[in-house]
Design a protein around this motif. Structure first.
Motif, PDB file in Angstrom:
ATOM      1  N   SER A 434       0.918   2.238   3.488  1.00 20.11           N
ATOM      2  CA  SER A 434       2.229   3.079   2.527  1.00 20.11           C
ATOM      3  C   SER A 434       1.787   2.786   1.232  1.00 20.11           C
ATOM      4  N   TYR A 435       0.932   1.494   0.848  1.00 19.95           N
ATOM      5  CA  TYR A 435       0.639   1.147  -0.395  1.00 19.95           C
ATOM      6  C   TYR A 435       1.928   1.304  -1.087  1.00 19.95           C
ATOM      7  N   GLN A 436       3.185   0.938  -0.750  1.00 19.32           N
ATOM      8  CA  GLN A 436       4.558   0.960  -1.627  1.00 19.32           C
ATOM      9  C   GLN A 436       5.415  -0.151  -1.205  1.00 19.32           C
ATOM     10  N   ASN A 437       6.043  -0.761  -2.211  1.00 19.05           N
ATOM     11  CA  ASN A 437       6.966  -1.894  -1.888  1.00 19.05           C
ATOM     12  C   ASN A 437       5.813  -3.108  -1.880  1.00 19.05           C
ATOM     13  N   CYS A 438       4.817  -3.078  -2.199  1.00 14.39           N
ATOM     14  CA  CYS A 438       4.012  -4.147  -2.098  1.00 14.39           C
ATOM     15  C   CYS A 438       4.184  -5.426  -2.522  1.00 14.39           C
ATOM     16  N   ASP A 439       5.085  -5.486  -3.409  1.00 10.20           N
ATOM     17  CA  ASP A 439       5.524  -6.765  -4.238  1.00 10.20           C
ATOM     18  C   ASP A 439       6.876  -7.410  -3.375  1.00 10.20           C
ATOM     19  N   VAL A 463     -14.443  -7.307  -2.967  1.00  9.26           N
ATOM     20  CA  VAL A 463     -13.395  -8.208  -2.806  1.00  9.26           C
ATOM     21  C   VAL A 463     -12.038  -7.345  -3.344  1.00  9.26           C
ATOM     22  N   GLY A 464     -11.216  -7.122  -2.385  1.00  6.45           N
ATOM     23  CA  GLY A 464      -9.938  -6.356  -2.971  1.00  6.45           C
ATOM     24  C   GLY A 464      -8.635  -7.051  -2.483  1.00  6.45           C
ATOM     25  N   ILE A 465      -8.009  -7.840  -3.402  1.00 13.50           N
ATOM     26  CA  ILE A 465      -6.918  -8.767  -2.579  1.00 13.50           C
ATOM     27  C   ILE A 465      -5.797  -8.329  -3.731  1.00 13.50           C
ATOM     28  N   HIS A 466      -4.638  -7.634  -2.906  1.00 13.66           N
ATOM     29  CA  HIS A 466      -3.347  -7.623  -3.429  1.00 13.66           C
ATOM     30  C   HIS A 466      -2.321  -8.319  -2.695  1.00 13.66           C
ATOM     31  N   CYS A 467      -1.975  -9.581  -3.139  1.00 11.69           N
ATOM     32  CA  CYS A 467      -0.822 -10.211  -2.374  1.00 11.69           C
ATOM     33  C   CYS A 467       0.556  -9.896  -2.978  1.00 11.69           C
ATOM     34  N   SER A 468       1.686 -10.219  -2.283  1.00  8.48           N
ATOM     35  CA  SER A 468       2.991  -9.913  -2.603  1.00  8.48           C
ATOM     36  C   SER A 468       3.345 -10.535  -3.866  1.00  8.48           C
ATOM     37  N   PRO A 513      -4.417  -3.436  -7.991  1.00  5.69           N
ATOM     38  CA  PRO A 513      -3.171  -3.108  -7.772  1.00  5.69           C
ATOM     39  C   PRO A 513      -2.773  -2.755  -6.368  1.00  5.69           C
ATOM     40  N   GLY A 514      -1.425  -2.643  -6.101  1.00  2.84           N
ATOM     41  CA  GLY A 514      -0.952  -2.559  -4.950  1.00  2.84           C
ATOM     42  C   GLY A 514      -1.372  -1.239  -4.093  1.00  2.84           C
ATOM     43  N   SER A 515      -1.912  -0.363  -4.950  1.00  4.10           N
ATOM     44  CA  SER A 515      -2.110   1.229  -4.329  1.00  4.10           C
ATOM     45  C   SER A 515      -3.821   0.761  -3.882  1.00  4.10           C
TER      46      SER A 515
END
Ligand SMILES: *[C@@H]1O[C@H](CO)[C@@H](O)[C@H](O)[C@H]1NC(C)=O
Ligand SMILES: *[C@@H]1O[C@H](CO)[C@@H](O)[C@H](O)[C@H]1NC(C)=O
Ligand SMILES: *[C@@H]1O[C@H](CO)[C@@H](O)[C@H](O)[C@H]1NC(C)=O
Ligand SMILES: *[C@@H]1O[C@H](CO)[C@@H](O)[C@H](O)[C@H]1NC(C)=O
Ligand SMILES: *[C@@H]1O[C@H](CO)[C@@H](O)[C@H](O)[C@H]1NC(C)=O
Ligand SMILES: *[C@@H]1O[C@H](CO)[C@@H](O)[C@H](O)[C@H]1NC(C)=O
Ligand SMILES: *[C@@H]1O[C@H](CO)[C@@H](O)[C@H](O)[C@H]1NC(C)=O
Ligand SMILES: *[C@@H]1O[C@H](CO)[C@@H](O)[C@H](O)[C@H]1NC(C)=O
Ligand SMILES: *[C@@H]1O[C@H](CO)[C@@H](O)[C@H](O)[C@H]1NC(C)=O
Ligand SMILES: *[C@@H]1O[C@H](CO)[C@@H](O)[C@H](O)[C@H]1NC(C)=O
Ligand SMILES: *[C@@H]1O[C@H](CO)[C@@H](O)[C@H](O)[C@H]1NC(C)=O
Length: 524
Positions: A434-439, A463-468, A513-515
């Protein structure tokens, strides 16, 4: 001591049919397909050679304290309803699955047998005396049932073999072709060795509606399976000569690129199994996931070769090598997998999973997830090692995907992973798909090591890392990471919300970014 030898001939056809003959000696059941004249001639030889050959057995062990409770009834089926927001409508609906009734497989008319029954000619039957003439002596020989049938289906004999020899016994499949036209529930085995010698098992696809309505639910995500294998102290050996052919192209074409077609069966599910050993089997064109391990403990799956790849315009999505779920102590080694989805995927409530020496072509490679799809229910994953992995043209290499749910992911090691042309090798997301509400995800991802990760990325991102933001990653450790874009130049390292990043060994070149998507379609 007088050995009582009982020879049973349960079903028989003439030598031109494919229906197998089942013979039983003591607690050993031998199936011999009648797919060729040779098979018929070889039947006696196989029977004698195989029951007398020394064979390695797995030990019977007492229930450990740490056992999952295999008998526990699974009350909450969280995935059975279409969930709002997370999944597309229609992809997870409940599909009616009436209880299977043995013996009601779809009819299949053999022209040859049709002619025979029309002419009312006698069908030659394999008599027990032909099977074991010399050896019977004065032992009693019992003919249980001889059934003439038009259905070219070996499933009844196979199920009968499990019934007769599934407890403290051995089930042997002799060389040849077996036609599987029914779902199989073999979950009450105990101390059972299953040996398949040069056997080819072909799952039918001429009655899709049969499979879709009879497929056994595995609860996870509303999915189902053609074969439930479980119990205690069970080994399934294919000796590197056994082939499972799921006729997957038909399923791929039917799914038309949809991820989840209800009633599309997982080829083999280890279900509520304890001390399970699976070795030396080749899959070609599985129906859906090749294997699934659920509610099981101490499962070893070694020397497996899987390939499910599409020849049509439709993608082979969801042809994963395996998924573990609600299971612990799972060992995977010496696998070669080519598939259109995750190669080895560790899903919710998996503990102590060890994966080594796996080569994946295409596929999503080594993955933790997806987990956390149900915000009401936590998913826990811990103590996982993926090591000595080779990848060719995969989507990712060593990655973790969660929904914005609850639970945790901790103590994960990705080690000695070598690859070429991987879309985005190291990837972590808290909001997959969804790439939404990631945080807002409350799934902390902690103590993860990436060591000796080497190869080429398809584009300019290593590397692509998006943690909450709500549950940042911590305890990340990177060592000997050498990822270069295949076209040359330097690869980007994008990261966000990693605690103690400075001491992690990772030098981020920018935020993620979360997206930021799981797969890229070009340089960023
Ligand atoms: C398909 O299988 C179902 C269920 O066993 C059966 O009722 C139906 O007659 C079969 N159809 C065909 C075309 O074989
Ligand atoms: C397991 O089954 C074999 C026969 O296949 C038997 O000889 C052996 O005694 C069984 N083991 C136990 C512990 O019952
Ligand atoms: C098994 O089936 C394959 C193709 O379906 C065929 O080529 C092969 O000869 C069969 N084997 C036997 C022993 O009949
Ligand atoms: C499978 O068989 C076991 C026992 O033989 C039974 O308890 C269980 O309900 C069956 N599972 C399904 C899905 O039919
Ligand atoms: C785990 O299963 C294997 C068979 O794969 C068996 O040999 C071993 O004894 C089992 N371990 C325990 C602790 O029961
Ligand atoms: C993996 O394959 C190698 C080579 O065939 C073999 O020596 C080793 O025993 C296998 N490992 C396992 C766990 O089966
Ligand atoms: C790794 O597994 C492959 C089979 O996939 C086998 O050929 C090879 O020998 C194994 N290597 C080791 C070191 O066990
Ligand atoms: C995972 O395990 C936890 C704790 O036992 C349980 O509450 C949860 O329902 C399980 N989740 C799934 C999806 O099975
Ligand atoms: C982390 O996982 C490894 C491999 O499963 C295990 O050996 C180790 O004990 C675990 N560490 C902790 C702190 O649980
Ligand atoms: C990747 O696979 C392709 C096609 O099978 C092959 O041509 C290529 O040599 C492989 N690359 C590596 C590095 O193994
Ligand atoms: C790094 O991993 C590769 C396999 O991917 C292995 O051959 C090599 O020995 C490893 N290097 C170290 C230092 O462990």
């Amino acid at each position: 001591m007088r050995l009582t030898k009982v020879l049973l001939v349960l079903y028989a056809l003439d030598s031109t049919g494919t229906q197998a003959v089942l013979t039983k000696t003591g607690s050993t059941c031998v199936l011999t397909p009648l797919s060729t004249d040779n098979a018929r001639a070889a039947r006696k030889r196989d029977f004698e050679a195989e029951v007398t050959a020394p064979r390695k057995r797995i030990g019977t062990t007492v229930l450990q304290e740490r056992d999952l409770n295999p008998e526990e009834v699974w009350v909450d089926d969280p995935y059975s309803e279409t969930k709002k927001g997370l999944w597309k409508p229609g992809t997870l609906g409940r599909y009616p699955r009436p209880e299977p009734s043995p013996g009601s497989s779809p009819p299949f008319e053999s022209p040859l047998l049709e002619r025979r029954s029309e002419s009312r000619g006698a069908v030659p039957v394999i008599l027990d005396s032909e099977v074991d003439n010399d050896d019977l002596g004065d032992f009693p020989s019992v003919e249980l049932e001889i059934r003439q049938t038009k259905v070219l289906d070996d499933t009844p004999q196979l199920l009968e073999a499990f019934k007769q020899c599934g407890k403290d016994g051995i089930v042997i499949l002799s060389p040849g072709n077996y036609s599987i036209r029914q779902v199989m529930n073999t979950t009450s085995l105990s101390n059972c060795s299953i040996e398949m010698h040069s056997a080819t098992l072909v799952w039918s696809v001429d009655n899709i509606s049969y499979w879709r309505s009879r497929c056994f639910s595995v609860t996870y995500a509303g999915r189902c399976t053609a074969w439930l294998l479980g119990g205690r102290d069970v080994s399934l050996r294919g000796f590197g000569t056994t082939l499972f052919d799921g006729n997957g192209q038909t399923w791929i074409d039917l799914a038309k690129g949809q991820a989840n077609l209800d009633g599309r069966p997982i080829s083999l599910t280890v279900w509520r199994g304890t001390n399970i050993f699976i070795d030396g089997i080749t899959w070609r064109m599985a129906q859906f996931w090749h294997t699934f391990v659920a509610y099981s403990q101490n499962v070893t799956m070694t020397n497996l070769d899987m390939s499910t790849w599409t020849n049509s315009q439709y993608k082979s999505v969801n042809t994963d090598g395996t998924n573990t779920w609600n299971s612990k102590d799972v060992r995977i080694a010496n696998w070669t997998v080519k598939c259109g989805d995750d190669c080895i995927s560790v899903k919710g409530n998996s503990t102590n999973i060890h994966v080594s020496n796996v080569t994946c072509y295409e596929s999503g490679a080594m993955v933790v997830g997806s987990i956390g799809s149900n915000s009401r229910q936590p998913d826990y994953v811990e103590n996982v090692v993926f090591e000595n992995v080779n990848l060719n043209h995969s989507s990712n290499a060593a990655w973790i995907k969660t929904y914005p749910g609850t639970g945790y992911v901790r103590n994960i090691t990705f080690r000695n992973i070598r690859f070429s042309d991987v879309n985005q090798p190291i990837y972590v997301t808290s909001c997959i798909y969804s790439y939404q509400n990631c945080d807002s995800s409350r799934i902390p991802i902690t103590n993860v090591r990436w060591e000796n990760i080497t190869g080429t990325s398809r584009y300019n991102v290593a590397v692509g890392i998006h943690c909450s933001g709500g549950a940042p990653c911590d305890g990340f450790h990177f060592e000997n990471i050498d990822i270069k874009p295949k076209a040359g130049g330097n690869a980007k390292v994008l990261c966000s919300n990693i605690k103690n990043q400075a001491s992690s060994g990772l030098q981020c070149t920018g935020p993620c970014p979360g997206s930021h998507p799981q797969q890229l379609s070009g340089n960023v």
